[in-house]
Design an enzyme around this catalytic site. Structure first.
Site, short mmCIF file in Angstrom:
data_model
loop_
_atom_site.label_atom_id
_atom_site.label_comp_id
_atom_site.label_asym_id
_atom_site.label_seq_id
_atom_site.Cartn_x
_atom_site.Cartn_y
_atom_site.Cartn_z
CB SER A 155 -4.12 -6.63 2.60
OG SER A 155 -4.75 -6.02 1.32
CB SER A 156 -2.38 -7.78 -2.52
OG SER A 156 -3.83 -7.58 -2.76
CB CYS A 157 -3.75 -2.64 -0.56
SG CYS A 157 -4.37 -2.83 1.03
CE1 TYR A 169 -7.71 -3.94 5.91
CE2 TYR A 169 -6.53 -4.17 3.86
CZ TYR A 169 -7.27 -4.80 5.02
OH TYR A 169 -7.54 -5.95 5.04
CE LYS A 225 -5.24 -6.65 7.43
NZ LYS A 225 -5.36 -7.72 8.09
CG HIS A 271 -13.09 -6.94 -1.01
ND1 HIS A 271 -13.55 -7.79 0.32
CD2 HIS A 271 -12.08 -6.09 -0.44
CE1 HIS A 271 -12.38 -7.32 1.08
NE2 HIS A 271 -11.49 -6.34 0.82
O1 GFB Z 1 -11.96 -5.04 -4.43
P1 GFB Z 1 -11.97 -3.42 -4.81
O2 GFB Z 1 -13.12 -2.51 -4.05
O3 GFB Z 1 -10.77 -2.75 -4.04
O4 GFB Z 1 -12.09 -3.44 -6.20
P2 GFB Z 1 -9.40 -2.90 -4.78
C1 GFB Z 1 -11.81 -2.18 -6.98
C2 GFB Z 1 -11.85 -2.19 -8.60
O5 GFB Z 1 -13.00 -2.66 -8.92
C3 GFB Z 1 -11.59 -0.86 -8.75
C4 GFB Z 1 -13.75 -1.58 -9.52
O6 GFB Z 1 -10.82 -0.83 -10.20
C5 GFB Z 1 -12.97 -0.01 -8.72
O7 GFB Z 1 -13.13 0.85 -9.62
N1 GFB Z 1 -15.17 -1.68 -9.38
C6 GFB Z 1 -16.23 -1.46 -10.07
C7 GFB Z 1 -15.88 -1.80 -7.98
N2 GFB Z 1 -17.31 -1.59 -9.86
C8 GFB Z 1 -17.00 -1.72 -8.48
C9 GFB Z 1 -17.99 -1.83 -7.40
O8 GFB Z 1 -19.29 -2.03 -7.55
N3 GFB Z 1 -17.40 -2.09 -6.17
C10 GFB Z 1 -15.94 -2.28 -5.71
N4 GFB Z 1 -15.78 -2.19 -4.64
N5 GFB Z 1 -15.25 -1.82 -6.79
C11 GFB Z 1 -8.99 -3.72 -2.25
C12 GFB Z 1 -8.83 -2.88 -0.94
O9 GFB Z 1 -8.60 -2.89 -3.29
O10 GFB Z 1 -8.34 -4.66 -2.13
C13 GFB Z 1 -9.08 -3.61 0.16
O11 GFB Z 1 -9.73 -1.79 -0.97
C14 GFB Z 1 -8.17 -4.92 0.23
O12 GFB Z 1 -8.74 -2.88 1.40
C15 GFB Z 1 -8.18 -5.62 -0.99
O13 GFB Z 1 -6.78 -4.65 0.58
C16 GFB Z 1 -7.08 -6.79 -1.55
O14 GFB Z 1 -8.87 -4.25 -5.15
O15 GFB Z 1 -8.85 -2.03 -5.33
#
Ligand code: GFB
Length: 310
Positions: free
Chosen positions: A108-110, A137, A141, A179
C-alpha cells in the site's frame, strides 16, 4: 503463468481481489482457486497450511487484507496490524512450503514515509517515519514486502511485491470505514436522497491523492506476474493527483448534490500528498487506462445498481 495454471487469488471478494479474478477470467485463465473468509480464516496458520498442502497453487495473488480508510485505520489499529501481519505471513510461508512458482504481494502507498519527496520513489522506503494514522497498517504492509524479499534471498522464491496508489472501484466499502472516494460516494448519495442541505467532509480538503481504478490495478498485477521477477518492490500509479476538495466537488456533480460542502478540520487530514513514482512500471510498458472521471462514473453506477437498487 499459462491458461491452465492453478492460481489462488487470496481476497477474491474484496475490491482488488475481485478485480484480479475478473481480469484473469477475461483472459481465459480457468483454473482459479478462491476461498471465502468463512471457509478459510487466513489469520489461522494451521488452516492456511492445510489449504496450501491440499491445493498446491502454482501462482498466488495476495490481495487479502484488512483494509479501510483513515477512520478505520485510526479506530482499529490493533486489528489492522495483527490481521494483516498474520494473513500475509501465513500465506507467504505456506507458498514457500508448497513450492508455489510465483507469488504477488500487494502492499500500500502508506508504507512510504510521511515526509518524503514527491513523487515517491521505491528507494525512499524506510527513510523516515510514517503518517501516524496509518502506521500500524503501513508497518504490516512494509513487513509483507520484506517477507517476499527475505524468502527470495534465503530460499530463492520468486515472490514479488507492488505498491498501488489509492485504489477505488466496485466492491469497495462505501460507509464511514471506507477509503475516501467510496465513503464520499456513500455520503453524497445519501445526502442527495434525503435532501440534506450540506455534506460534512473530514479534514481541510487540501490533501492530494492519486486515485487508481481497481481494474487498471488488476491489469498491472497480471502484467507484473508475467514480466516482473525482481526483489525490489514496484510502484503502480496513474501520475495524476487530485485534492480531496476537487474529488468532493466531482462526486457532488455526479450524484447531483447541490448543497454545501463543509470541511470538518477537527478530523485528521492524513498524509498531505501521496503520489507514487511510476517510472519503473512505465518503462516496462504498462500504463493506467481509466481516467478518474470514467472510473468514478462506473463505480457510482455499480454502487447505485448493486447497493442501493436505484
Ligand atoms: O482514503 P482515506 O480515508 O485515507 O482518505 P488515506 C483520507 C483523506 O480524505 C483525508 C479526507 O485527508 C481525509 O481527511 N476525507 C474527507 C475523508 N472526507 C472523508 C470521508 O468521509 N471519509 C474518508 N475516509 N476520508 C488510506 C489508508 O489513507 O490510504 C489506508 O488509511 C490505505 O490504510 C490507503 O493505505 C492507500 O488516503 O489517507
Amino acid at each position: 503463468m499459462n491458461k491452465k495454471s492453478k492460481i489462488y487469488v487470496a481476497g477474491h471478494k474484496g475490491m482488488i481481489g475481485s478485480a484480479i479474478c475478473r481480469a484473469l477470467e477475461k483472459r481465459g485463465y480457468a483454473n482459479l482457486i478462491t476461498k471465502s473468509h468463512k471457509a478459510l480464516d487466513l489469520t489461522q496458520q494451521a488452516k492456511v497450511e492445510r489449504f496450501f498442502a491440499k491445493e498446491k497453487p502454482d501462482y498466488v495473488f495476495l490481495a487479502a487484507a484488512r483494509v479501510g480508510g483513515i477512520h478505520a485505520n485510526n479506530t482499529y489499529p490493533a486489528e489492522f496490524i495483527y490481521q494483516n501481519t498474520m494473513i500475509q505471513s501465513n500465506i507467504i510461508h505456506s507458498a514457500w512450503q508448497q513450492k508455489t512458482k510465483k507469488l504477488f504481494f500487494l502492499a500500500s502507498s502508506c508504507v512510504f514515509p510521511k515526509k518524503t519527496s514527491q513523487p515517491m520513489r521505491e528507494d525512499s522506503l524506510m527513510t523516515g517515519l510514517m503518517e501516524p494514522t496509518n502506521e500500524p497498517y503501513g508497518l504490516a504492509k512494509l513487513s509483507g514486502i520484506n517477507l517476499c524479499q527475505s524468502y527470495r534471498r534465503q530460499y530463492g522464491c520468486n515472490f514479488i511485491s507492488a505498491i498501488p496508489a489509492n485504489t477505488y472501484g466496485i466492491n469497495d466499502h462505501f460507509d464511514e470505514n471506507g477509503h475516501v472516494l467510496a465513503a464520499l460516494i456513500g455520503k453524497f448519495h445519501s445526502a442527495k436522497t434525503k435532501g440534506d442541505a450540506e455534506v460534512s467532509l473530514w479534514g481541510s480538503g487540501k490533501p492530494k491523492r492519486e486515485f487508481l481504478y481497481a481494474d487498471d490495478l488488476a491489469d498491472a498485477c497480471l502484467f507484473l506476474m508475467k514480466k516482473y521477477n525482481e526483489p525490489e518492490v514496484i510502484n503502480i500509479g496513474t501520475g495524476r493527483e487530485t485534492s480531496i476538495k476537487q474529488l468532493a466537488q466531482h462526486i457532488a456533480k455526479i450524484t447531483d448534490f447541490k448543497g454545501k460542502l463543509v470541511f470538518d478540520t477537527s478530523k485528521p487530514d492524513g498524509n498531505p500528498r501521496r503520489l507514487v513514482d511510476s517510472s519503473r512500471i512505465h518503462d516496462l510498458g504498462w500504463k493506467a487506462k481509466t481516467t478518474l472521471e470514467d472510473g468514478l462514473e462506473k463505480t457510482y453506477r455499480w454502487y447505485r445498481e448493486t447497493l442501493t437498487h436505484s
